[in-house]
Design a protein around this motif. Structure first.
Motif, PDB file in Angstrom:
ATOM      1  N   HIS A  33      22.014  18.335  -0.319  1.00 56.80           N
ATOM      2  CA  HIS A  33      21.466  17.307  -0.089  1.00 56.80           C
ATOM      3  C   HIS A  33      21.759  16.030  -0.978  1.00 56.80           C
ATOM      4  O   HIS A  33      22.321  16.163  -2.131  1.00 56.80           O
ATOM      5  CB  HIS A  33      20.015  17.296   0.173  1.00 56.80           C
ATOM      6  CG  HIS A  33      19.364  17.606  -1.133  1.00 56.80           C
ATOM      7  ND1 HIS A  33      19.033  16.511  -1.995  1.00 56.80           N
ATOM      8  CD2 HIS A  33      18.594  18.619  -1.813  1.00 56.80           C
ATOM      9  CE1 HIS A  33      18.203  17.083  -3.005  1.00 56.80           C
ATOM     10  NE2 HIS A  33      18.428  18.223  -2.986  1.00 56.80           N
ATOM     11  N   TRP A  34      21.606  14.748  -0.567  1.00 57.17           N
ATOM     12  CA  TRP A  34      21.815  13.705  -1.429  1.00 57.17           C
ATOM     13  C   TRP A  34      20.846  12.842  -1.786  1.00 57.17           C
ATOM     14  O   TRP A  34      20.783  11.709  -1.827  1.00 57.17           O
ATOM     15  CB  TRP A  34      22.990  12.878  -1.078  1.00 57.17           C
ATOM     16  CG  TRP A  34      22.914  12.152   0.241  1.00 57.17           C
ATOM     17  CD1 TRP A  34      22.418  11.047   0.562  1.00 57.17           C
ATOM     18  CD2 TRP A  34      23.513  12.700   1.612  1.00 57.17           C
ATOM     19  NE1 TRP A  34      22.456  10.640   1.966  1.00 57.17           N
ATOM     20  CE2 TRP A  34      23.066  11.942   2.525  1.00 57.17           C
ATOM     21  CE3 TRP A  34      23.989  13.952   1.927  1.00 57.17           C
ATOM     22  CZ2 TRP A  34      23.431  12.135   3.893  1.00 57.17           C
ATOM     23  CZ3 TRP A  34      24.424  14.184   3.413  1.00 57.17           C
ATOM     24  CH2 TRP A  34      24.059  13.225   4.326  1.00 57.17           C
ATOM     25  N   TRP A  35      19.485  13.453  -1.595  1.00 60.93           N
ATOM     26  CA  TRP A  35      18.158  12.607  -1.953  1.00 60.93           C
ATOM     27  C   TRP A  35      17.988  12.640  -3.197  1.00 60.93           C
ATOM     28  O   TRP A  35      17.466  13.731  -3.817  1.00 60.93           O
ATOM     29  CB  TRP A  35      17.194  13.318  -1.098  1.00 60.93           C
ATOM     30  CG  TRP A  35      17.130  12.893   0.221  1.00 60.93           C
ATOM     31  CD1 TRP A  35      17.702  11.749   0.855  1.00 60.93           C
ATOM     32  CD2 TRP A  35      16.978  13.536   1.415  1.00 60.93           C
ATOM     33  NE1 TRP A  35      17.703  11.516   2.215  1.00 60.93           N
ATOM     34  CE2 TRP A  35      16.998  12.920   2.553  1.00 60.93           C
ATOM     35  CE3 TRP A  35      16.320  14.722   1.758  1.00 60.93           C
ATOM     36  CZ2 TRP A  35      16.699  13.117   3.968  1.00 60.93           C
ATOM     37  CZ3 TRP A  35      15.744  15.265   3.007  1.00 60.93           C
ATOM     38  CH2 TRP A  35      16.044  14.390   4.258  1.00 60.93           C
ATOM     39  N   THR A  36      18.434  11.721  -3.953  1.00 61.14           N
ATOM     40  CA  THR A  36      18.351  11.891  -5.540  1.00 61.14           C
ATOM     41  C   THR A  36      17.357  10.740  -6.111  1.00 61.14           C
ATOM     42  O   THR A  36      17.056  10.957  -7.314  1.00 61.14           O
ATOM     43  CB  THR A  36      19.689  11.887  -6.336  1.00 61.14           C
ATOM     44  OG1 THR A  36      20.453  10.832  -5.811  1.00 61.14           O
ATOM     45  CG2 THR A  36      20.296  13.448  -5.982  1.00 61.14           C
ATOM     46  N   PRO A  62      21.691  18.958  -5.371  1.00 64.61           N
ATOM     47  CA  PRO A  62      21.847  17.760  -5.201  1.00 64.61           C
ATOM     48  C   PRO A  62      23.004  17.252  -5.436  1.00 64.61           C
ATOM     49  O   PRO A  62      23.466  17.565  -6.515  1.00 64.61           O
ATOM     50  CB  PRO A  62      20.518  17.177  -6.001  1.00 64.61           C
ATOM     51  CG  PRO A  62      20.503  18.273  -7.025  1.00 64.61           C
ATOM     52  CD  PRO A  62      20.768  19.196  -6.787  1.00 64.61           C
ATOM     53  N   ILE A  63      23.578  16.358  -4.584  1.00 64.37           N
ATOM     54  CA  ILE A  63      24.990  15.635  -5.035  1.00 64.37           C
ATOM     55  C   ILE A  63      24.850  14.362  -4.632  1.00 64.37           C
ATOM     56  O   ILE A  63      24.783  13.835  -3.790  1.00 64.37           O
ATOM     57  CB  ILE A  63      26.082  16.242  -4.133  1.00 64.37           C
ATOM     58  CG1 ILE A  63      26.128  17.717  -4.548  1.00 64.37           C
ATOM     59  CG2 ILE A  63      27.486  15.456  -4.384  1.00 64.37           C
ATOM     60  CD1 ILE A  63      26.778  18.691  -3.537  1.00 64.37           C
ATOM     61  N   ALA A  64      24.660  13.386  -5.804  1.00 67.15           N
ATOM     62  CA  ALA A  64      24.282  12.129  -6.036  1.00 67.15           C
ATOM     63  C   ALA A  64      25.092  11.290  -5.065  1.00 67.15           C
ATOM     64  O   ALA A  64      26.445  11.616  -4.948  1.00 67.15           O
ATOM     65  CB  ALA A  64      24.182  11.692  -7.283  1.00 67.15           C
ATOM     66  N   GLN A  70      30.088  11.929  -1.116  1.00 69.18           N
ATOM     67  CA  GLN A  70      30.457  13.022  -2.320  1.00 69.18           C
ATOM     68  C   GLN A  70      29.823  14.449  -1.636  1.00 69.18           C
ATOM     69  O   GLN A  70      30.587  15.427  -1.849  1.00 69.18           O
ATOM     70  CB  GLN A  70      29.805  12.472  -3.431  1.00 69.18           C
ATOM     71  CG  GLN A  70      30.457  11.569  -4.207  1.00 69.18           C
ATOM     72  CD  GLN A  70      30.116  10.271  -4.064  1.00 69.18           C
ATOM     73  OE1 GLN A  70      29.356  10.008  -2.774  1.00 69.18           O
ATOM     74  NE2 GLN A  70      30.024   9.147  -4.734  1.00 69.18           N
ATOM     75  N   ALA A  71      28.700  14.393  -0.947  1.00 64.66           N
ATOM     76  CA  ALA A  71      28.241  15.729  -0.602  1.00 64.66           C
ATOM     77  C   ALA A  71      29.128  16.293   0.386  1.00 64.66           C
ATOM     78  O   ALA A  71      29.179  17.585   0.242  1.00 64.66           O
ATOM     79  CB  ALA A  71      26.904  15.325  -0.219  1.00 64.66           C
TER      80      ALA A  71
END
Lengths: 419, 308
Positions: A33-36, A62-64, A70-71
């Protein structure tokens, strides 16, 4: 003697570590996910805790990076190398793209057991299903046709939320004269597309929006009404400060929070920024619909797409899907995230004023057929068409020499080319 | 006895040493050759194959002929990208060379603190393009950087908003790129200048040639190999430049500063058009090859032609 004891202790420790790691991988689900950011991470922790209660480990990947570009790059590499994660955060047509490649699993058994069809609105489940089979679990619904406004400025200038586009122009004039920036904006293609969602809806109404942006009807795309939408965009540009190029959306939001600018057109993730700054709805900030879009609801929805995995992992995956669709989770998660639940049967009592309004409007819009997928956020047209339309919108917005009539011509052409 | 026993062992050891001496360089080089074969040439081949398929989200082996090339060539953004690359490439290479040569000549005048100055000029090359791009983004932003500074100092008519102006934004990339690379070009020219025979210059000045004339007629012509190297390095830097644009303008405003590299990335990784991305990558590769191959060819042939 002492040394050998230390050594054996170390070896024992390493072995026990390996033991726990192995035990963990058996009952662990990996979620990309990209919830950072702050609010997002808190929201996701609810799901992590739920999974632990159900006896499954949570492998966080997580992938910011804002919109998840990016994710998606990482996901592509993982899929190509044949080891996809159990679940991945995805939006709209992207889910369909992956399903079309035959990469997603089947959630029908749990979906029919828990009755997902009854609680998830059809315009939304259209994205969670592929050929009638559930492939993803929707987490939330975001709305994009919002205007967020600084209440102090509105009170000081004795302004009320504009009901028509002309009123908006008049309001903006007054704000400009008082020395504020009427509209905060960040010059990135997706933000311009977000405004375009509202402009099309405002210029032509929900039926037109559906014909043009969802059905991609060339007649609607090439119509005078579409020209009006582009003309609105150019007028909106006049309400902004000149230095918006490349600005991030949350920087624009903070301009409204700090009283430098009066309004921002943005999805309700912007509310999270207000709340994080300690502001309260209807006390410090206002939320209302873009003029002439009252009653309509352009949405995007975060979903967890479930990949095809081996039998050993399937149990965890089903538990994850069930945890995501849990009523209690959807309530807690969406209060923290600023969105509203993807299930229609969650009570709105604990949501704030803007959330309550969103939930009420959703029900009305669903009945009237004005619950529409957001073009800007990949819920109206396939990815390849979307990016082509993005180009036309951002070009028209950034180059005032392109007339609305030219943009409309271009629009019809690129949609035809990329279909 | 001892000598007899040890002699075959010695020769065996010697032959092993010989064997090692012959093969060691190859053994040491083997891993990097293998890596290059797979990760450079293997992937070039893979990308070329993909560019002829219908691949969208993930690679799909379905023959599409030159469809993807036609799509790229018909794409408005690609035209903007190629046009921008021309502007950027020509200005970047030209300005870097002129500026680099000029600074090198000035530094070559046996001035004091030359080492310090050289380090200052070379330093930007040590920064990553992301840092350069971000710093210049702030400097050029009219609401934050130069323009605001001038306004705060009372020069309110000062106007410099290229970065937010669709027509001018590509030139801001030239500014940042030149700032980064001209120091490096200077170092190349300085090395070239130091290699020139001083006697020739002395002889010329005795004959009454002025200093500009000496530079123009004697020194600069001798720097020809440096010019060629600088040209090749700068040109391929220009064609593959990517991070600078991403950090400085994000290919905006709109897509006014799109370059082929950002086009390729967007289509491959974010727009689910793998085939189009691959096709644009192949076109970029061919452009670079058109410059590099003749250069490499002349490098390889060079010594042989000069030997006779």
């Amino acid at each position: 003697m002492k040394k050998s004891f230390l050594l054996s202790a170390a070896v024992a420790l390493v072995y026990s570590q390996i033991g726990t790691i192995q035990a963990a991988t058996d009952k662990e689900v990996e979620v990309v996910h990209w919830w950072t950011s702050g609010g997002e991470a808190t929201a996701l922790k609810v799901l992590k805790d739920d999974m632990q209660k159900r006896g499954f480990g949570w492998k966080d990947s997580p992938i910011a990076g804002g919109g998840g570009d990016q994710a998606r790059t990482v996901l592509r590499a993982r899929v190509a190398s044949g080891r996809p994660p159990e679940a991945m955060q995805m939006l709209g047509f992207n889910i369909q793209d992956y399903a079309e490649e035959g990469l997603l699993g089947n959630l029908d058994s749990i979906a029919s057991k828990e009755g997902w069809d009854k609680v998830v609105p059809a315009p939304l489940s259209r994205f969670s299903k592929y050929n009638g089979h559930w492939v993803a679990a929707p987490v939330n619904i975001h709305r994009t046709n919002w205007i967020w406004a600084n209440k102090e400025i509105f009170d000081k200038l004795k302004l009320t939320p504009p009901k028509t586009f002309d009123e908006l122009v008049a309001v903006a004039d007054k704000i400009r004269k008082a020395g504020y920036i009427p509209l905060a904006h960040g010059g990135q293609a997706w933000q311009e597309a977000t405004i375009f969602d509202s402009a099309v809806l405002s210029a032509g109404g929900p039926k037109f929006y559906k014909q043009a942006l969802i059905d991609l009807d060339p007649k609607a795309l090439g119509s005078k009404t579409m020209e009006k939408a582009f003309a609105q965009m150019q007028k909106l540009r006049g309400m902004m400060d000149p230095n918006f190029s490349g600005r991030d959306w949350n920087v624009a939001t903070s301009m409204v929070i700090n009283g430098k600018a009066a309004m921002q057109i943005m999805g309700d993730w912007a509310k999270g920024e207000f709340l994080k700054a300690g502001k309260k709805p209807n006390v410090d900030f206002l939320c209302f619909q873009y003029p002439q879009t009252e009653g309509s609801f352009t949405f995007n929805s975060d979903q967890f797409a479930m990949f095809k995995v081996g039998d050993d992992q399937a149990a965890g995956q089903m538990q994850l899907a069930s945890a995501i669709m849990d009523k209690g989770f959807q309530e807690k998660f969406n209060i923290a995230k600023g969105s509203i639940p993807a299930r229609m049967d969650v009570s709105g009592d604990n949501f704030d004023a803007c959330g309550k309004k969103s939930m009420a409007d959703l029900k009305v819009a669903l009945k009237n057929g004005s619950l529409l997928g957001s073009f800007a956020h990949g819920h109206a047209m396939p990815e390849s068409v979307k990016s082509a339309v993005y180009d036309v919108v951002t070009k028209s917005f950034n180059n005032l020499q392109v007339t609305p009539a030219q943009s409309v011509q271009q629009l019809v052409k690129v949609v035809e080319d990329s279909k | 006895m001892m000598t007899i026993a040890s002699s075959p062992r010695q020769t065996r050891a010697a032959s092993f040493a010989d064997w090692l001496e012959v093969r060691l360089p190859k053994l040491v080089l083997a891993p990097s050759v293998l890596i290059t074969l797979v990760f450079v040439y293997g992937f070039i081949a893979w990308t070329s194959i993909l560019s002829f398929t219908r691949s969208k989200t993930i690679p799909k082996m379905e023959w599409a002929g030159v469809l993807q090339y036609a799509k790229v060539l018909g794409h408005e953004r690609w035209h903007v990208a190629v046009h921008n690359l021309m502007i950027f490439g020509v200005l970047y290479v030209l300005i870097c060379m002129v500026l680099g040569l000029l600074i090198a000549i000035l530094l070559d005048q046996r001035i004091r603190h030359e080492g310090t100055l050289r380090a200052i000029f070379l330093y930007p090359m040590a920064l990553s393009f992301i840092v350069t791009g971000t710093a210049w983004k702030w400097i050029l932003n009219p609401g934050l950087g130069l323009e605001k500074l001038a306004h705060d100092w009372g020069w309110s008519s000062f106007h410099f908003d290229w970065i937010i102006n669709e027509q001018m934004a590509i030139y801001t990339i030239v500014i940042a790129g030149v700032w980064q690379a001209s120091g490096f070009v200077m170092a190349m020219f300085l090395a070239g200048l130091r290699g020139i025979d001083q006697d020739v210059i002395k002889a010329a000045s005795m004959d009454g040639a002025s200093l500009p004339l000496i530079y123009w007629r004697i020194i600069i012509p001798q720097l020809k190999p440096v010019f060629v190297s600088a040209l090749v390095i700068l040109t391929h830097l220009a064609i593959k430049s990517y991070e600078l644009v991403v950090a400085l303008t994000g290919a905006g405003p709109g897509y006014a500063t799109e370059l082929p590299s950002t086009f390729m990335y967007a289509h491959t990784f974010t727009r689910n058009q793998l085939g189009m991305g691959a096709a644009s990558a192949v076109m970029m590769l061919l452009t670079v090859a058109a410059i590099m191959v003749p250069y490499l060819y002349s490098e390889v042939r060079g010594p042989r032609t000069s030997s006779h």
